[in-house]
Design a protein around this motif. Structure first.
Motif, mmCIF file in Angstrom:
data_model
loop_
_atom_site.group_PDB
_atom_site.id
_atom_site.type_symbol
_atom_site.label_atom_id
_atom_site.label_comp_id
_atom_site.label_asym_id
_atom_site.label_seq_id
_atom_site.Cartn_x
_atom_site.Cartn_y
_atom_site.Cartn_z
ATOM 1 N N PRO A 219 46.710 32.663 42.719
ATOM 2 C CA PRO A 219 46.612 34.063 42.284
ATOM 3 C C PRO A 219 45.245 34.384 41.694
ATOM 4 O O PRO A 219 44.798 33.741 40.743
ATOM 5 C CB PRO A 219 47.711 34.180 41.216
ATOM 6 N N LEU A 220 44.558 35.366 42.282
ATOM 7 C CA LEU A 220 43.239 35.791 41.822
ATOM 8 C C LEU A 220 43.114 37.306 41.933
ATOM 9 O O LEU A 220 43.749 37.927 42.785
ATOM 10 C CB LEU A 220 42.124 35.126 42.645
ATOM 11 N N LYS A 221 42.276 37.869 41.096
ATOM 12 C CA LYS A 221 41.979 39.301 41.142
ATOM 13 C C LYS A 221 40.532 39.485 41.605
ATOM 14 O O LYS A 221 39.627 38.801 41.126
ATOM 15 C CB LYS A 221 42.154 39.934 39.761
ATOM 16 N N VAL A 323 31.481 40.953 45.164
ATOM 17 C CA VAL A 323 32.892 40.873 44.792
ATOM 18 C C VAL A 323 33.012 39.970 43.577
ATOM 19 O O VAL A 323 32.611 38.810 43.607
ATOM 20 C CB VAL A 323 33.752 40.343 45.957
ATOM 21 N N LYS A 324 33.527 40.536 42.502
ATOM 22 C CA LYS A 324 33.755 39.793 41.262
ATOM 23 C C LYS A 324 35.192 39.283 41.270
ATOM 24 O O LYS A 324 36.120 40.029 41.587
ATOM 25 C CB LYS A 324 33.529 40.715 40.061
ATOM 26 N N THR A 325 35.368 38.030 40.903
ATOM 27 C CA THR A 325 36.693 37.412 40.937
ATOM 28 C C THR A 325 37.044 36.845 39.570
ATOM 29 O O THR A 325 36.232 36.157 38.945
ATOM 30 C CB THR A 325 36.735 36.300 42.003
ATOM 31 N N VAL A 326 38.242 37.147 39.104
ATOM 32 C CA VAL A 326 38.721 36.639 37.813
ATOM 33 C C VAL A 326 40.181 36.219 37.946
ATOM 34 O O VAL A 326 40.841 36.538 38.942
ATOM 35 C CB VAL A 326 38.594 37.697 36.684
ATOM 36 N N LEU A 327 40.663 35.527 36.949
ATOM 37 C CA LEU A 327 42.082 35.190 36.911
ATOM 38 C C LEU A 327 42.864 36.429 36.486
ATOM 39 O O LEU A 327 42.428 37.165 35.588
ATOM 40 C CB LEU A 327 42.333 34.050 35.930
ATOM 41 N N PRO A 328 44.008 36.711 37.090
ATOM 42 C CA PRO A 328 44.779 37.921 36.759
ATOM 43 C C PRO A 328 45.112 38.065 35.286
ATOM 44 O O PRO A 328 45.158 39.176 34.764
ATOM 45 C CB PRO A 328 46.054 37.766 37.604
ATOM 46 N N GLN A 329 45.310 36.947 34.594
ATOM 47 C CA GLN A 329 45.671 37.032 33.176
ATOM 48 C C GLN A 329 44.515 37.519 32.312
ATOM 49 O O GLN A 329 44.694 37.811 31.123
ATOM 50 C CB GLN A 329 46.165 35.686 32.648
ATOM 51 N N SER A 330 43.306 37.620 32.893
ATOM 52 C CA SER A 330 42.142 38.095 32.142
ATOM 53 C C SER A 330 42.047 39.612 32.093
ATOM 54 O O SER A 330 41.190 40.160 31.389
ATOM 55 C CB SER A 330 40.857 37.532 32.763
ATOM 56 N N GLU A 331 42.907 40.311 32.829
ATOM 57 C CA GLU A 331 42.811 41.764 32.950
ATOM 58 C C GLU A 331 42.857 42.481 31.613
ATOM 59 O O GLU A 331 42.101 43.413 31.370
ATOM 60 C CB GLU A 331 43.952 42.289 33.833
#
Length: 383
Positions: A219-221, A323-331
């Protein structure tokens, strides 16, 4: 192409991939780097704010702030040749709808041990006092992406690590009990090699390789982002400014182009999507390369000038898209933990990603723990 065997194959020739390869080389591992672009640091390692975080950016994530405080001096020391610190960095705390007050922000900086002082009067006068509660002077610098790339190249050349540019890894699969087969393509010519370990350091492309290899999606954002390069008025040429905490903006030196960057929490992201299990991940690079987004520069200026009137005099140079990618929990917390997934579907296959450049130290620590554990377990089995 010949089927060589390596201890470690690193996929992705950005900052993380290169530094991880150098780290393994120093530990005596035979290492190879795959990079599908024509040169290193062509994408996210170059296209970003170029900020070396010292903790100030994360009042809503104490752990991220503390890790930045620990890593900041190490990064400045280790990459001194690429550091640009000939400017003052100011953080301004807005009134509503800021998520922190000036008092809370000061307490936060005291808690993490980040140097903070009231900005001089001439700096405070630049801001709209009706919208800005307080302005603080901080200690934070930037890095020059070109110099960082050149420094990394020198280190790779000295170490004689094999770097395969213009080479895309198509898939990986198990090659037996202790090996991984890597299939790649260079200029239309296919080849394979084996490695005991494979590290996926491809950032927004992590799940593209996973999908091609029949491995689970992590899972990634993702956000299609715009970093605007601008020429700023002389009065702020030697300063950086971040207005926080919420849907605000930042402008600071972008050393690689001898100008400033302008980003905005609301207008820098143009599109958002998620990689989810059971769903085919979008190829972020192909999508970006095939898109033609319109700049949000005018929207950024329209909002930012309410807080800092000199923004009206910013001159547009160009937009850098990535494209910047983060972990969903960082939102919701603004945290920037690293992604570190070991033995992902294949023994010895690791997916690793950092949310900011100084995360490299956290990543290397995790790798050392993982490989030291493997060595100990191997010795136990031998007995």
């Amino acid at each position: 192409m010949s089927n060589k065997t390596y201890d470690v194959a690193v996929i992705g020739g950005g900052f993380f991939g290169c530094e991880i390869a150098l780290h393994f080389h120093e530990r005596g591992y035979k290492t190879v780097i795959f990079e599908k672009e024509s040169d290193l640091f062509k994408r996210a390692s170059f296209i970003n704010q170029a900020r070396v975080h010292n903790g100030y950016h994360y009042p809503r994530s104490l752990l991220t702030a503390l890790r930045s405080r620990v890593n900041y001096p190490a990064f400045v020391r280790d990459y001194r040749e690429a550091i640009y610190d000939s400017f003052k960095q100011y953080y301004a705390v807005a009134n509503q709808p800021s998520k922190v007050t000036a008092v809370q922000y000061r307490r936060f900086c005291e808690r993490i041990g980040a140097p903070l002082s009231e900005a001089p009067a001439d700096i405070r006068k630049l801001f709209n006092s009706d919208l800005i509660e307080e302005v603080f002077e901080t200690e934070e610098c930037a890095f020059d992406g070109n110099k960082l790339r050149d420094l990394t190249k020198k280190k790779l050349k000295k170490s004689k690590i094999e770097v395969r540019l213009g080479t895309e890894v198509e898939l990986i699969k198990s090659a037996g009990k202790e090996g991984i087969l890597v299939r790649f393509k260079t200029g239309g010519q296919e080849g394979t090699l084996e490695a005991n370990s494979v590290l996926n350091c491809t950032y927004s492309q992590i799940n593209v390789l996973n999908a091609r290899s029949g491995l689970p999606t992590i899972p990634l954002k993702h956000e299609l982002t715009e970093t605007v390069l601008v020429k700023v008025p002389r009065q702020i040429e030697d300063i950086g400014i971040t207005v926080m905490c919420g849907s605000f903006f930042s402008t600071m030196p972008f050393p690689a182009r001898s100008c400033h960057s302008l980003t905005h929490v609301r207008y820098t992201p143009h599109e958002t999507w998620y990689d989810k299990p059971g769903k085919q991940p979008k190829n972020a690079h192909a999508y970006l390369d095939g898109s033609n987004p319109r700049t949000s520069f005018s929207y950024m200026v329209s909002d930012a000038k309410r807080y800092l009137s000199v923004v009206s005099d910013f001159k547009y140079i160009e937009s850098l898209w990535e494209v910047k990618t983060v972990l969903p929990q960082s939102e919701h917390s603004d945290s920037r933990p690293i992604l570190f997934v070991t033995d992902h579907g294949i023994k010895g296959y690791i997916c690793i990603m950092g949310g900011k450049i100084d995360n490299i130290y956290d990543a290397l620590d995790e790798l050392d723990v993982y490989y030291d554990s493997k060595k100990k377990n191997g010795k136990k089995k031998a007995h």
